[in-house]
Write a protein that holds these residues in place. Sequence first.
Motif, PDB file in Angstrom:
ATOM      1  N   ALA A 186       0.872  -1.187   0.000  1.00 43.55           N
ATOM      2  CA  ALA A 186       0.000   0.000   0.000  1.00 43.55           C
ATOM      3  C   ALA A 186       0.909   1.238   0.000  1.00 43.55           C
ATOM      4  O   ALA A 186       1.026   1.932   1.008  1.00 43.55           O
ATOM      5  CB  ALA A 186      -0.925  -0.013   1.209  1.00 43.55           C
ATOM      6  N   PRO A 187       1.584   1.511  -1.130  1.00 42.41           N
ATOM      7  CA  PRO A 187       2.582   2.584  -1.154  1.00 42.41           C
ATOM      8  C   PRO A 187       2.011   3.977  -0.917  1.00 42.41           C
ATOM      9  O   PRO A 187       2.736   4.872  -0.499  1.00 42.41           O
ATOM     10  CB  PRO A 187       3.196   2.469  -2.552  1.00 42.41           C
ATOM     11  CG  PRO A 187       2.174   1.766  -3.376  1.00 42.41           C
ATOM     12  CD  PRO A 187       1.447   0.849  -2.427  1.00 42.41           C
ATOM     13  N   LEU A 226       8.619   5.593   2.722  1.00 41.64           N
ATOM     14  CA  LEU A 226       9.313   4.958   3.841  1.00 41.64           C
ATOM     15  C   LEU A 226      10.181   3.802   3.325  1.00 41.64           C
ATOM     16  O   LEU A 226      11.346   3.664   3.704  1.00 41.64           O
ATOM     17  CB  LEU A 226       8.310   4.451   4.879  1.00 41.64           C
ATOM     18  CG  LEU A 226       8.917   3.782   6.110  1.00 41.64           C
ATOM     19  CD1 LEU A 226       9.731   4.779   6.932  1.00 41.64           C
ATOM     20  CD2 LEU A 226       7.813   3.178   6.979  1.00 41.64           C
ATOM     21  N   GLN A 227       9.604   2.996   2.432  1.00 36.07           N
ATOM     22  CA  GLN A 227      10.358   1.883   1.870  1.00 36.07           C
ATOM     23  C   GLN A 227      11.567   2.403   1.084  1.00 36.07           C
ATOM     24  O   GLN A 227      12.672   1.861   1.181  1.00 36.07           O
ATOM     25  CB  GLN A 227       9.456   1.025   0.980  1.00 36.07           C
ATOM     26  CG  GLN A 227      10.137  -0.206   0.414  1.00 36.07           C
ATOM     27  CD  GLN A 227       9.129  -1.186  -0.158  1.00 36.07           C
ATOM     28  OE1 GLN A 227       8.705  -2.089   0.517  1.00 36.07           O
ATOM     29  NE2 GLN A 227       8.754  -0.991  -1.413  1.00 36.07           N
ATOM     30  N   GLU A 228      11.367   3.494   0.315  1.00 37.14           N
ATOM     31  CA  GLU A 228      12.461   4.064  -0.483  1.00 37.14           C
ATOM     32  C   GLU A 228      13.594   4.585   0.395  1.00 37.14           C
ATOM     33  O   GLU A 228      14.764   4.329   0.110  1.00 37.14           O
ATOM     34  CB  GLU A 228      11.935   5.193  -1.373  1.00 37.14           C
ATOM     35  CG  GLU A 228      11.093   4.708  -2.533  1.00 37.14           C
ATOM     36  CD  GLU A 228      10.480   5.859  -3.327  1.00 37.14           C
ATOM     37  OE1 GLU A 228      10.924   7.019  -3.161  1.00 37.14           O
ATOM     38  OE2 GLU A 228       9.558   5.596  -4.108  1.00 37.14           O
ATOM     39  N   GLU A 239       0.990  -1.340  10.002  1.00 40.16           N
ATOM     40  CA  GLU A 239      -0.147  -2.079   9.439  1.00 40.16           C
ATOM     41  C   GLU A 239      -0.733  -1.395   8.215  1.00 40.16           C
ATOM     42  O   GLU A 239      -1.164  -2.047   7.276  1.00 40.16           O
ATOM     43  CB  GLU A 239      -1.223  -2.294  10.501  1.00 40.16           C
ATOM     44  CG  GLU A 239      -0.805  -3.286  11.569  1.00 40.16           C
ATOM     45  CD  GLU A 239      -1.853  -3.446  12.668  1.00 40.16           C
ATOM     46  OE1 GLU A 239      -2.995  -2.992  12.495  1.00 40.16           O
ATOM     47  OE2 GLU A 239      -1.485  -4.031  13.702  1.00 40.16           O
ATOM     48  N   VAL A 240      -0.738  -0.050   8.197  1.00 34.92           N
ATOM     49  CA  VAL A 240      -1.318   0.677   7.059  1.00 34.92           C
ATOM     50  C   VAL A 240      -0.550   0.416   5.773  1.00 34.92           C
ATOM     51  O   VAL A 240      -1.089   0.561   4.687  1.00 34.92           O
ATOM     52  CB  VAL A 240      -1.408   2.201   7.308  1.00 34.92           C
ATOM     53  CG1 VAL A 240      -2.306   2.523   8.478  1.00 34.92           C
ATOM     54  CG2 VAL A 240      -0.045   2.831   7.473  1.00 34.92           C
ATOM     55  N   CYS A 241       0.732   0.019   5.896  1.00 35.83           N
ATOM     56  CA  CYS A 241       1.570  -0.222   4.713  1.00 35.83           C
ATOM     57  C   CYS A 241       1.265  -1.570   4.059  1.00 35.83           C
ATOM     58  O   CYS A 241       1.718  -1.839   2.953  1.00 35.83           O
ATOM     59  CB  CYS A 241       3.044  -0.140   5.088  1.00 35.83           C
ATOM     60  SG  CYS A 241       3.552   1.501   5.680  1.00 35.83           S
TER      61      CYS A 241
END
Length: 193
Positions: free
Chosen positions: A131-132, A149-151, A173-175
């Motif tokens: 869920a980017p 955040l992942q980047e 969890e939202v991710c």
Amino acid sequence: APVTPAPFSPEPVSLAPTGPFPPCLVCGDGKVVTAPDALFIFPDQPTITCGQLQEVGLAGVIEPTNCGFLPNLPQMEVCECAPGSLPTVSPAPVSPAPVTPAPFSPEPVSLAPTGPFPPCLVCGDGKVVTAPDALFIFPDQPTITCGQLQEVGLAGVIEPTNCGFLPNLPQMEVCECAPGSLPTVSPAPVSPA
């Protein structure tokens, strides 16, 4: 002191003139929300503004069992409930045109090709963000999307001590982390001068 997150345009909340439940005073009897733009964050629920929470309560959308415990939740502190009376609202004329909120524009995150730390897998080994566009909200930190955040994790911007606890945070969890592999990025071709 309340934390002021980055600008946030919440999803539109559809309000039926009257929901299936009686009106809910989310701050409790005789109290109203005095910080309508503050963000109400509750696990496993969409993030909405305190003003929207008060509106859905008054519209009868909140179940009575949930309404009873809302005023005492620590998460309600951001709404700054205070004694007062609700404004009287005359029904607005119904417009056939849909209202589209301004899109959420996150603060740009500058990504150095390689930060000072090793890459961080924010979802943990073997998992990726699915869920980017979801908003990752953590106290005293700027609000960013899960994709960002992942980047920044992969770019080596997150300290290893912080990286270790990220996958287990309830805020993750939202991710919607799920098993998967990260997209491979091929280096840009270098054309001869």
